[in-house]
Design an enzyme around this catalytic site. Structure first.
Site, PDB file in Angstrom:
ATOM      1  N   CYS A 136     -12.798  28.537  35.569  1.00  0.00           N
ATOM      2  CA  CYS A 136     -13.783  27.451  35.746  1.00  0.00           C
ATOM      3  C   CYS A 136     -14.978  28.034  36.493  1.00  0.00           C
ATOM      4  O   CYS A 136     -15.148  29.260  36.534  1.00  0.00           O
ATOM      5  CB  CYS A 136     -13.169  26.252  36.462  1.00  0.00           C
ATOM      6  SG  CYS A 136     -12.594  26.574  38.145  1.00  0.00           S
TER       7      CYS A 136
ATOM      8  N   ASN B  63     -13.531  28.271  40.757  1.00  0.00           N
ATOM      9  CA  ASN B  63     -12.132  28.666  40.968  1.00  0.00           C
ATOM     10  C   ASN B  63     -11.539  28.030  42.231  1.00  0.00           C
ATOM     11  O   ASN B  63     -10.729  28.629  42.921  1.00  0.00           O
ATOM     12  CB  ASN B  63     -11.968  30.203  40.998  1.00  0.00           C
ATOM     13  CG  ASN B  63     -10.523  30.690  40.910  1.00  0.00           C
ATOM     14  OD1 ASN B  63     -10.171  31.709  41.479  1.00  0.00           O
ATOM     15  ND2 ASN B  63      -9.671  29.977  40.214  1.00  0.00           N
TER      16      ASN B  63
ATOM     17  N   CYS C 179     -11.211  24.220  41.993  1.00  0.00           N
ATOM     18  CA  CYS C 179     -10.732  22.893  41.556  1.00  0.00           C
ATOM     19  C   CYS C 179      -9.927  22.988  40.259  1.00  0.00           C
ATOM     20  O   CYS C 179      -8.701  22.904  40.260  1.00  0.00           O
ATOM     21  CB  CYS C 179     -11.898  21.920  41.375  1.00  0.00           C
ATOM     22  SG  CYS C 179     -12.749  21.522  42.920  1.00  0.00           S
ATOM     23  N   ARG C 180     -10.635  23.141  39.130  1.00  0.00           N
ATOM     24  CA  ARG C 180      -9.955  22.989  37.836  1.00  0.00           C
ATOM     25  C   ARG C 180      -9.041  24.160  37.480  1.00  0.00           C
ATOM     26  O   ARG C 180      -7.883  23.948  37.086  1.00  0.00           O
ATOM     27  CB  ARG C 180     -11.007  22.781  36.731  1.00  0.00           C
ATOM     28  CG  ARG C 180     -11.757  21.481  36.867  1.00  0.00           C
ATOM     29  CD  ARG C 180     -13.007  21.456  36.010  1.00  0.00           C
ATOM     30  NE  ARG C 180     -14.000  22.406  36.478  1.00  0.00           N
ATOM     31  CZ  ARG C 180     -15.134  22.678  35.871  1.00  0.00           C
ATOM     32  NH1 ARG C 180     -15.412  22.077  34.728  1.00  0.00           N
ATOM     33  NH2 ARG C 180     -15.987  23.549  36.375  1.00  0.00           N
ATOM     34  N   SER C 181      -9.549  25.407  37.595  1.00  0.00           N
ATOM     35  CA  SER C 181      -8.697  26.520  37.141  1.00  0.00           C
ATOM     36  C   SER C 181      -7.499  26.795  38.065  1.00  0.00           C
ATOM     37  O   SER C 181      -6.418  27.131  37.561  1.00  0.00           O
ATOM     38  CB  SER C 181      -9.510  27.793  36.858  1.00  0.00           C
ATOM     39  OG  SER C 181     -10.174  28.271  37.990  1.00  0.00           O
TER      40      SER C 181
ATOM     41  N   ASP D 238     -15.991  18.407  35.798  1.00  0.00           N
ATOM     42  CA  ASP D 238     -15.977  19.041  37.116  1.00  0.00           C
ATOM     43  C   ASP D 238     -15.823  17.947  38.180  1.00  0.00           C
ATOM     44  O   ASP D 238     -16.700  17.094  38.299  1.00  0.00           O
ATOM     45  CB  ASP D 238     -17.301  19.799  37.292  1.00  0.00           C
ATOM     46  CG  ASP D 238     -17.332  20.610  38.564  1.00  0.00           C
ATOM     47  OD1 ASP D 238     -16.483  20.361  39.443  1.00  0.00           O
ATOM     48  OD2 ASP D 238     -18.199  21.497  38.668  1.00  0.00           O
TER      49      ASP D 238
HETATM   50  P1  4NP Z   1     -14.443  24.161  39.840  1.00  0.00           P
HETATM   51  O1  4NP Z   1     -15.355  23.120  40.664  1.00  0.00           O
HETATM   52  O2  4NP Z   1     -15.379  24.913  38.918  1.00  0.00           O
HETATM   53  O3  4NP Z   1     -13.516  23.264  39.071  1.00  0.00           O
HETATM   54  O4  4NP Z   1     -13.760  25.032  40.853  1.00  0.00           O
HETATM   55  C1  4NP Z   1     -16.459  23.516  41.414  1.00  0.00           C
HETATM   56  C2  4NP Z   1     -16.288  23.985  42.695  1.00  0.00           C
HETATM   57  C3  4NP Z   1     -17.389  24.353  43.463  1.00  0.00           C
HETATM   58  C4  4NP Z   1     -18.649  24.249  42.929  1.00  0.00           C
HETATM   59  C5  4NP Z   1     -18.824  23.781  41.631  1.00  0.00           C
HETATM   60  C6  4NP Z   1     -17.724  23.427  40.878  1.00  0.00           C
HETATM   61  N1  4NP Z   1     -19.793  24.590  43.708  1.00  0.00           N
HETATM   62  O5  4NP Z   1     -20.908  24.382  43.257  1.00  0.00           O
HETATM   63  O6  4NP Z   1     -19.631  25.104  44.832  1.00  0.00           O
END
Ligand code: 4NP
Length: 157
Positions: A9, A12, A14-16, A128
């Site tokens: 994702c 790294n 939340c989703r992955s 997201d």
């Molecule tokens: P992820 O979510 O891609 O599912 O881990 C996010 C976590 C942090 C951020 C964006 C998306 N960020 O902008 O810091």
């Protein structure tokens, strides 16, 4: 042969990591751990070394799933090391593809949207949840659970 699976994702956190945790939980339940090596990574490096977001860890914990991985950024070598690279959204797909210089390299075929395996969802992308409300984390877990169930069925077939 051990199959190597990488979930990707943006951050790294939340989703992955959730996808990694769900996949590991399912293969442990079924005594299939010896068949797989499972990891996750982000296309961005802002959270490198961090545990998954506490909201995602809490939502997963309520389902009996422990998220213990630390964030890392994907590297070009991952594209050659892993057998299956499952991304959460089209931005991830673009970012991962752009790591391979050669457009016709067979590694391009390993990269897929995780929800292409989904039976239930009309969505193509895992939303997201980072900036959304707490129910976003449960929605992500539901989407991933369904798609990963199908993915595992195909991989062990
Ligand atoms: P992820 O979510 O891609 O599912 O881990 C996010 C976590 C942090 C951020 C964006 C998306 N960020 O902008 O810091």
């Amino acid at each position: 042969m051990v199959k190597k699976i990488l979930f990707v994702c943006l951050g790294n956190i939340c989703r992955s990591p959730a996808a990694e945790g769900i996949f590991k939980h399912k293969i442990k339940d079924r005594d299939l751990e010896m068949l797989f090596f499972v990891d996750s990574a982000g296309t961005g490096g802002w959270h490198v070394g961090n545990l998954a977001d506490s909201r995602m860890r809490e939502a997963a914990q309520k389902r009996g799933i422990e998220l213990t991985s630390r964030s890392r950024q994907i590297e070009e070598n991952d594209l050659y090391e892993f057998d299956h690279i499952l991304v959460m959204d089209n931005d991830n797909l673009q970012a991962v593809r752009s790591l391979i210089k050669d457009r016709s390299h067979p590694a391009n075929k390993k990269i897929k949207l995780i929800l292409s395996y989904s039976q239930d969802s009309q969505l193509n992308e895992v939303p997201d949840p980072y900036y959304g409300g707490s129910n976003g984390f449960d929605e992500v877990l539901d989407l991933l659970d369904d798609a990963i169930e199908e993915l595992i069925k195909i991989l062990i077939d």
